[in-house]
Design an enzyme around this catalytic site. Structure first.
Site, PDB file in Angstrom:
ATOM      1  N   CYS A  78      -5.643   4.905  -4.610  1.00 33.95           N
ATOM      2  CA  CYS A  78      -5.686   4.845  -5.948  1.00 33.95           C
ATOM      3  C   CYS A  78      -6.866   3.610  -6.047  1.00 33.95           C
ATOM      4  O   CYS A  78      -7.350   3.754  -7.007  1.00 33.95           O
ATOM      5  CB  CYS A  78      -4.350   4.158  -6.518  1.00 33.95           C
ATOM      6  SG  CYS A  78      -3.810   2.790  -5.823  1.00 33.95           S
ATOM      7  N   GLN A 134       3.484  -1.413  -1.778  1.00 33.82           N
ATOM      8  CA  GLN A 134       3.612  -1.922  -0.570  1.00 33.82           C
ATOM      9  C   GLN A 134       4.441  -3.421  -0.621  1.00 33.82           C
ATOM     10  O   GLN A 134       4.885  -3.640   0.564  1.00 33.82           O
ATOM     11  CB  GLN A 134       1.825  -2.174  -0.358  1.00 33.82           C
ATOM     12  CG  GLN A 134       1.641  -2.718   1.161  1.00 33.82           C
ATOM     13  CD  GLN A 134       0.442  -2.900   1.606  1.00 33.82           C
ATOM     14  OE1 GLN A 134      -0.708  -2.123   1.574  1.00 33.82           O
ATOM     15  NE2 GLN A 134       0.037  -3.911   2.486  1.00 33.82           N
ATOM     16  N   HIS A 189      -5.550   1.842   0.089  1.00 30.43           N
ATOM     17  CA  HIS A 189      -4.629   2.698  -0.988  1.00 30.43           C
ATOM     18  C   HIS A 189      -6.025   3.707  -1.766  1.00 30.43           C
ATOM     19  O   HIS A 189      -6.862   3.285  -2.181  1.00 30.43           O
ATOM     20  CB  HIS A 189      -4.296   1.673  -2.101  1.00 30.43           C
ATOM     21  CG  HIS A 189      -3.085   0.961  -1.484  1.00 30.43           C
ATOM     22  ND1 HIS A 189      -1.832   0.908  -1.978  1.00 30.43           N
ATOM     23  CD2 HIS A 189      -3.027  -0.182  -0.692  1.00 30.43           C
ATOM     24  CE1 HIS A 189      -1.034   0.245  -1.422  1.00 30.43           C
ATOM     25  NE2 HIS A 189      -1.715  -0.408  -0.522  1.00 30.43           N
ATOM     26  N   CYS A 245       1.918   6.084  -3.427  1.00 27.67           N
ATOM     27  CA  CYS A 245       2.065   4.942  -4.434  1.00 27.67           C
ATOM     28  C   CYS A 245       2.777   5.534  -5.674  1.00 27.67           C
ATOM     29  O   CYS A 245       2.309   6.565  -6.126  1.00 27.67           O
ATOM     30  CB  CYS A 245       0.544   4.648  -4.811  1.00 27.67           C
ATOM     31  SG  CYS A 245       0.498   3.680  -6.322  1.00 27.67           S
ATOM     32  N   GLU A 246       3.747   4.761  -6.074  1.00 29.14           N
ATOM     33  CA  GLU A 246       4.535   5.268  -7.080  1.00 29.14           C
ATOM     34  C   GLU A 246       4.105   5.001  -8.574  1.00 29.14           C
ATOM     35  O   GLU A 246       4.273   5.795  -9.392  1.00 29.14           O
ATOM     36  CB  GLU A 246       5.804   4.349  -7.236  1.00 29.14           C
ATOM     37  CG  GLU A 246       5.893   2.994  -7.616  1.00 29.14           C
ATOM     38  CD  GLU A 246       7.116   2.365  -7.554  1.00 29.14           C
ATOM     39  OE1 GLU A 246       7.234   1.452  -8.195  1.00 29.14           O
ATOM     40  OE2 GLU A 246       8.057   2.767  -6.810  1.00 29.14           O
ATOM     41  N   HIS A 247       2.774   4.475  -8.476  1.00 25.94           N
ATOM     42  CA  HIS A 247       2.197   4.129  -9.933  1.00 25.94           C
ATOM     43  C   HIS A 247       0.982   5.478 -10.146  1.00 25.94           C
ATOM     44  O   HIS A 247       0.919   5.927 -11.226  1.00 25.94           O
ATOM     45  CB  HIS A 247       1.257   3.036  -9.848  1.00 25.94           C
ATOM     46  CG  HIS A 247       1.981   1.657  -9.786  1.00 25.94           C
ATOM     47  ND1 HIS A 247       1.532   0.544  -9.177  1.00 25.94           N
ATOM     48  CD2 HIS A 247       3.420   1.557 -10.084  1.00 25.94           C
ATOM     49  CE1 HIS A 247       2.520  -0.384  -9.496  1.00 25.94           C
ATOM     50  NE2 HIS A 247       3.718  -0.036  -9.838  1.00 25.94           N
ATOM     51  N   HIS A 248       0.489   5.942  -9.031  1.00 20.10           N
ATOM     52  CA  HIS A 248      -0.406   7.345  -9.412  1.00 20.10           C
ATOM     53  C   HIS A 248       0.074   8.289  -8.515  1.00 20.10           C
ATOM     54  O   HIS A 248      -0.797   9.188  -8.498  1.00 20.10           O
ATOM     55  CB  HIS A 248      -1.836   6.629  -8.891  1.00 20.10           C
ATOM     56  CG  HIS A 248      -2.224   5.522  -9.790  1.00 20.10           C
ATOM     57  ND1 HIS A 248      -2.063   4.359  -9.162  1.00 20.10           N
ATOM     58  CD2 HIS A 248      -2.665   5.751 -10.969  1.00 20.10           C
ATOM     59  CE1 HIS A 248      -2.482   3.404 -10.263  1.00 20.10           C
ATOM     60  NE2 HIS A 248      -3.126   4.217 -11.279  1.00 20.10           N
TER      61      HIS A 248
END
Length: 198
Positions: A160, A130, A158, A88-91
């Site tokens: 996260c 995703q 996920h 996941c690019e956010h976390h």
């Protein structure tokens, strides 16, 4: 230090030493001692693992889908339960799941089934969300094979969501992308959805 790691990192304009130092800094940031026995090689191991998990940047869809085969088939081709692992690019936390990919061949051309799995891996092994992953797979197959339609459904769990924040361990995210006949024909879409449930 692994020589392939050094070459890969250096090729991106960042030295292997800089990459290891960044991980060393993060370890210190959380209150750890990177010099202790269990962590001494961790920066190098982490950097090598990260390169392996993001190797999707090193190839292109065109390389994977360039070879097709003649086959007078106009019925659905479906590869389901394709396991994948992404970040996941956010976390920068892992998410895993399975993808179901189908297409309706046109012009008497098909592609090897393993290529569909490789396209999933190509985009999954990049920093992702995703929703975009699902669209990239579908749009790439449509662009390179020009089929009558493409359908992609991805089910993902996920980290996260599991290890931080709301901590919902059994929540599954489902995303879909329908192109061509899968979008315009309810019967075709329903056939696909029924097949991936079986």
């Amino acid at each position: 230090m692994n020589s392939s790691f050094k070459k890969a990192v250096d090729a991106n304009g960042i030295s292997a030493q800089q990459a290891r130092k960044a991980v060393d800094t993060l370890l210190r940031y959380i209150g750890e001692n990177p010099a202790r026995d269990g962590l001494h090689e961790t920066p190098d191991r982490y950097c090598r693992a990260l390169l392996e998990m993001t190797k999707g940047y090193s190839s292109t869809p065109e390389e994977i889908l360039m070879t097709t085969f003649e086959a007078q088939i106009d019925e659905m081709v479906l590869l389901k339960n394709i396991e994948f692992s992404s970040i996941c690019e956010h976390h920068l936390l892992n998410f895993t799941g399975k993808a179901h990919v189908a297409y309706l061949p046109s012009q008497g051309r098909i592609v090897g089934l393993s290529k569909l799995a490789r396209i999933v891996d190509l985009f999954a092994q990049r920093l992702q969300v995703q929703e975009r992953l699902t669209q990239q797979i579908a749009q790439t197959i449509q662009k390179n094979l020009s089929p009558h339609g493409v359908a992609v459904v991805i089910e993902g769990i996920h980290s996260c969501m599991c290890v931080r924040g709301v901590q919902k361990h059994h929540a599954t995210m489902v995303t879909s992308s329908m192109i061509g006949d899968f979008k315009t024909s309810l019967a075709t879409r329903n056939e696909f959805m029924q097949l991936i449930k079986e």
